[in-house]
Write a protein that holds these residues in place. Structure first.
Motif, PDB file in Angstrom:
ATOM      1  N   ARG A  63      51.959 -69.513 -51.492  1.00  0.00           N
ATOM      2  CA  ARG A  63      51.243 -69.900 -52.531  1.00  0.00           C
ATOM      3  C   ARG A  63      50.023 -70.801 -52.156  1.00  0.00           C
ATOM      4  N   PRO A  64      48.788 -70.632 -52.572  1.00  0.00           N
ATOM      5  CA  PRO A  64      47.916 -71.726 -52.192  1.00  0.00           C
ATOM      6  C   PRO A  64      48.025 -72.835 -52.486  1.00  0.00           C
ATOM      7  N   THR A  65      47.458 -73.752 -51.463  1.00  0.00           N
ATOM      8  CA  THR A  65      48.098 -75.249 -51.721  1.00  0.00           C
ATOM      9  C   THR A  65      46.252 -76.255 -51.055  1.00  0.00           C
ATOM     10  N   THR A  66      46.671 -77.399 -51.596  1.00  0.00           N
ATOM     11  CA  THR A  66      45.341 -78.130 -51.009  1.00  0.00           C
ATOM     12  C   THR A  66      45.944 -79.285 -49.886  1.00  0.00           C
ATOM     13  N   ARG A  67      47.370 -79.036 -49.803  1.00  0.00           N
ATOM     14  CA  ARG A  67      47.963 -79.862 -48.677  1.00  0.00           C
ATOM     15  C   ARG A  67      47.254 -79.801 -47.341  1.00  0.00           C
ATOM     16  N   SER A  68      47.294 -80.720 -46.426  1.00  0.00           N
ATOM     17  CA  SER A  68      46.714 -80.770 -45.092  1.00  0.00           C
ATOM     18  C   SER A  68      47.531 -79.596 -44.404  1.00  0.00           C
ATOM     19  N   PRO A  69      46.633 -78.821 -43.503  1.00  0.00           N
ATOM     20  CA  PRO A  69      47.441 -77.933 -42.733  1.00  0.00           C
ATOM     21  C   PRO A  69      48.253 -78.364 -41.755  1.00  0.00           C
ATOM     22  N   ASP A  70      49.186 -77.764 -41.415  1.00  0.00           N
ATOM     23  CA  ASP A  70      50.290 -77.796 -40.202  1.00  0.00           C
ATOM     24  C   ASP A  70      49.509 -76.942 -38.932  1.00  0.00           C
ATOM     25  N   LEU A  71      48.992 -75.992 -39.450  1.00  0.00           N
ATOM     26  CA  LEU A  71      48.584 -74.985 -38.532  1.00  0.00           C
ATOM     27  C   LEU A  71      47.276 -74.301 -38.991  1.00  0.00           C
ATOM     28  N   THR A  72      46.234 -74.172 -38.175  1.00  0.00           N
ATOM     29  CA  THR A  72      45.011 -73.261 -38.377  1.00  0.00           C
ATOM     30  C   THR A  72      44.732 -72.266 -37.487  1.00  0.00           C
ATOM     31  N   LEU A  73      44.575 -71.005 -38.070  1.00  0.00           N
ATOM     32  CA  LEU A  73      44.529 -69.953 -37.161  1.00  0.00           C
ATOM     33  C   LEU A  73      43.670 -68.839 -37.776  1.00  0.00           C
ATOM     34  N   ASP A  74      43.200 -67.911 -37.047  1.00  0.00           N
ATOM     35  CA  ASP A  74      42.400 -66.865 -37.507  1.00  0.00           C
ATOM     36  C   ASP A  74      43.157 -65.566 -38.051  1.00  0.00           C
ATOM     37  N   VAL A  75      42.514 -64.986 -39.246  1.00  0.00           N
ATOM     38  CA  VAL A  75      43.315 -63.994 -39.795  1.00  0.00           C
ATOM     39  C   VAL A  75      43.735 -62.639 -38.875  1.00  0.00           C
ATOM     40  N   SER A  76      42.933 -62.491 -37.646  1.00  0.00           N
ATOM     41  CA  SER A  76      43.401 -61.580 -36.765  1.00  0.00           C
ATOM     42  C   SER A  76      44.706 -61.885 -36.085  1.00  0.00           C
ATOM     43  N   ALA A  77      44.875 -63.006 -35.973  1.00  0.00           N
ATOM     44  CA  ALA A  77      46.195 -63.640 -35.086  1.00  0.00           C
ATOM     45  C   ALA A  77      47.283 -63.304 -36.238  1.00  0.00           C
ATOM     46  N   VAL A  78      47.109 -63.816 -37.697  1.00  0.00           N
ATOM     47  CA  VAL A  78      48.069 -63.520 -38.610  1.00  0.00           C
ATOM     48  C   VAL A  78      48.418 -61.829 -38.907  1.00  0.00           C
ATOM     49  N   SER A  79      47.443 -61.261 -38.910  1.00  0.00           N
ATOM     50  CA  SER A  79      47.566 -59.826 -39.016  1.00  0.00           C
ATOM     51  C   SER A  79      48.111 -59.199 -37.842  1.00  0.00           C
ATOM     52  N   ALA A  80      47.849 -59.558 -36.637  1.00  0.00           N
ATOM     53  CA  ALA A  80      48.647 -58.973 -35.710  1.00  0.00           C
ATOM     54  C   ALA A  80      50.031 -58.923 -35.472  1.00  0.00           C
ATOM     55  N   ALA A  81      50.335 -60.327 -35.839  1.00  0.00           N
ATOM     56  CA  ALA A  81      51.616 -60.512 -35.859  1.00  0.00           C
ATOM     57  C   ALA A  81      52.685 -60.271 -36.815  1.00  0.00           C
ATOM     58  N   TYR A  82      51.919 -59.901 -37.892  1.00  0.00           N
ATOM     59  CA  TYR A  82      52.499 -59.421 -39.332  1.00  0.00           C
ATOM     60  C   TYR A  82      53.821 -58.690 -39.343  1.00  0.00           C
ATOM     61  N   LEU A  83      53.496 -57.554 -38.676  1.00  0.00           N
ATOM     62  CA  LEU A  83      54.809 -56.499 -38.409  1.00  0.00           C
ATOM     63  C   LEU A  83      55.673 -56.925 -37.514  1.00  0.00           C
ATOM     64  N   GLY A  84      55.494 -57.744 -36.866  1.00  0.00           N
ATOM     65  CA  GLY A  84      56.563 -58.218 -35.914  1.00  0.00           C
ATOM     66  C   GLY A  84      56.639 -57.683 -34.441  1.00  0.00           C
ATOM     67  N   GLY A  85      55.737 -56.839 -34.083  1.00  0.00           N
ATOM     68  CA  GLY A  85      55.479 -56.287 -32.821  1.00  0.00           C
ATOM     69  C   GLY A  85      54.886 -57.107 -31.677  1.00  0.00           C
ATOM     70  N   THR A  86      53.976 -58.117 -32.322  1.00  0.00           N
ATOM     71  CA  THR A  86      53.568 -58.830 -31.621  1.00  0.00           C
ATOM     72  C   THR A  86      53.586 -60.352 -31.825  1.00  0.00           C
ATOM     73  N   ARG A  87      54.154 -61.159 -30.801  1.00  0.00           N
ATOM     74  CA  ARG A  87      54.273 -62.541 -30.883  1.00  0.00           C
ATOM     75  C   ARG A  87      53.062 -63.298 -31.651  1.00  0.00           C
ATOM     76  N   LEU A  88      53.166 -64.048 -32.349  1.00  0.00           N
ATOM     77  CA  LEU A  88      51.905 -64.791 -33.052  1.00  0.00           C
ATOM     78  C   LEU A  88      51.516 -65.612 -31.737  1.00  0.00           C
ATOM     79  N   ARG A  89      52.235 -66.391 -30.832  1.00  0.00           N
ATOM     80  CA  ARG A  89      51.899 -67.051 -29.743  1.00  0.00           C
ATOM     81  C   ARG A  89      50.972 -66.405 -28.820  1.00  0.00           C
ATOM     82  N   ASP A  90      51.124 -64.907 -28.743  1.00  0.00           N
ATOM     83  CA  ASP A  90      50.142 -64.187 -28.080  1.00  0.00           C
ATOM     84  C   ASP A  90      48.988 -63.830 -28.694  1.00  0.00           C
TER      85      ASP A  90
END
Length: 187
Positions: free
Chosen positions: A146-173
């Motif tokens: 859910r949306p929040t106003t809390r401070s982020p633990d991690l900031t990253l680009d939507v392209s990385a989240v999208s690439a890792a979403y289905l599990g075939g690519t590690r978020l780290r990569d």
């Protein structure tokens, strides 16, 4: 075998990687080099050696193409390039591209390897504010997001989240090209 061997050394002088390569072809077209080198063997013991050896190969004078056969399908190279499509797989491919538009809904709709709570700030040029900040409560049985106003633990680009979403690519990569800011150690 006739070719070349390049070693990578860490800051202490310890060899932590190498590449064995040869010139496959040499040609010029319209006064531009179109030379191809063939990577025969590539070994890197850590991420720094991996990136530096690929940078060495890509930066070679008069070389337009680097061919590296028998690489892993989960090769990290595309994720360390500014343009991931500059590296192309010629023999295998998944023909799949994912772009997440509704981050909270997408992250709440899947399961996760382990339990945890994380506040993500996802940078997205197409979002109204350019960023979406969500709290993800995840686990093997699913999750809520859910949306929040809390401070982020991690900031990253939507392209990385999208690439890792289905599990075939590690978020780290997937964060290799755009990077990520870890605001909480271990996030």
């Amino acid at each position: 075998w006739k070719g070349f061997l390049a070693f990578h050394q860490d800051a202490s002088g310890t060899t932590d990687g190498y590449v064995r390569y040869s010139r496959a072809t040499g040609s010029w077209e319209k006064r531009q080099p179109r030379n191809v080198i063939q990577v025969d063997e590539f070994v890197a013991l850590d991420d720094a050696a991996y990136a530096d050896l690929w940078r060495f190969l890509a930066g070679m004078d008069w070389v337009a193409t680097v061919k590296a056969e028998r690489r892993s399908p989960s090769e990290r190279l595309p994720w360390i390039l500014g343009n991931a499509r500059a590296a192309s797989v010629s023999d295998i491919g998944d023909d799949l591209w994912v772009r997440i538009f509704d981050v909270p809904r997408a992250l709440a709709s899947r399961t996760y390897e382990r339990e945890g709570r994380l506040v993500l700030e996802v940078i997205d040029a197409e979002a109204v504010s350019g960023r979406t900040r969500v709290e993800l409560d995840a686990g093997p049985d699913g999750g809520s997001c859910r949306p929040t106003t809390r401070s982020p633990d991690l900031t990253l680009d939507v392209s990385a989240v999208s690439a890792a979403y289905l599990g075939g690519t590690r978020l780290r990569d997937a964060v290799g090209a755009m990077g990520a800011d870890e605001h909480r150690p271990g996030a």
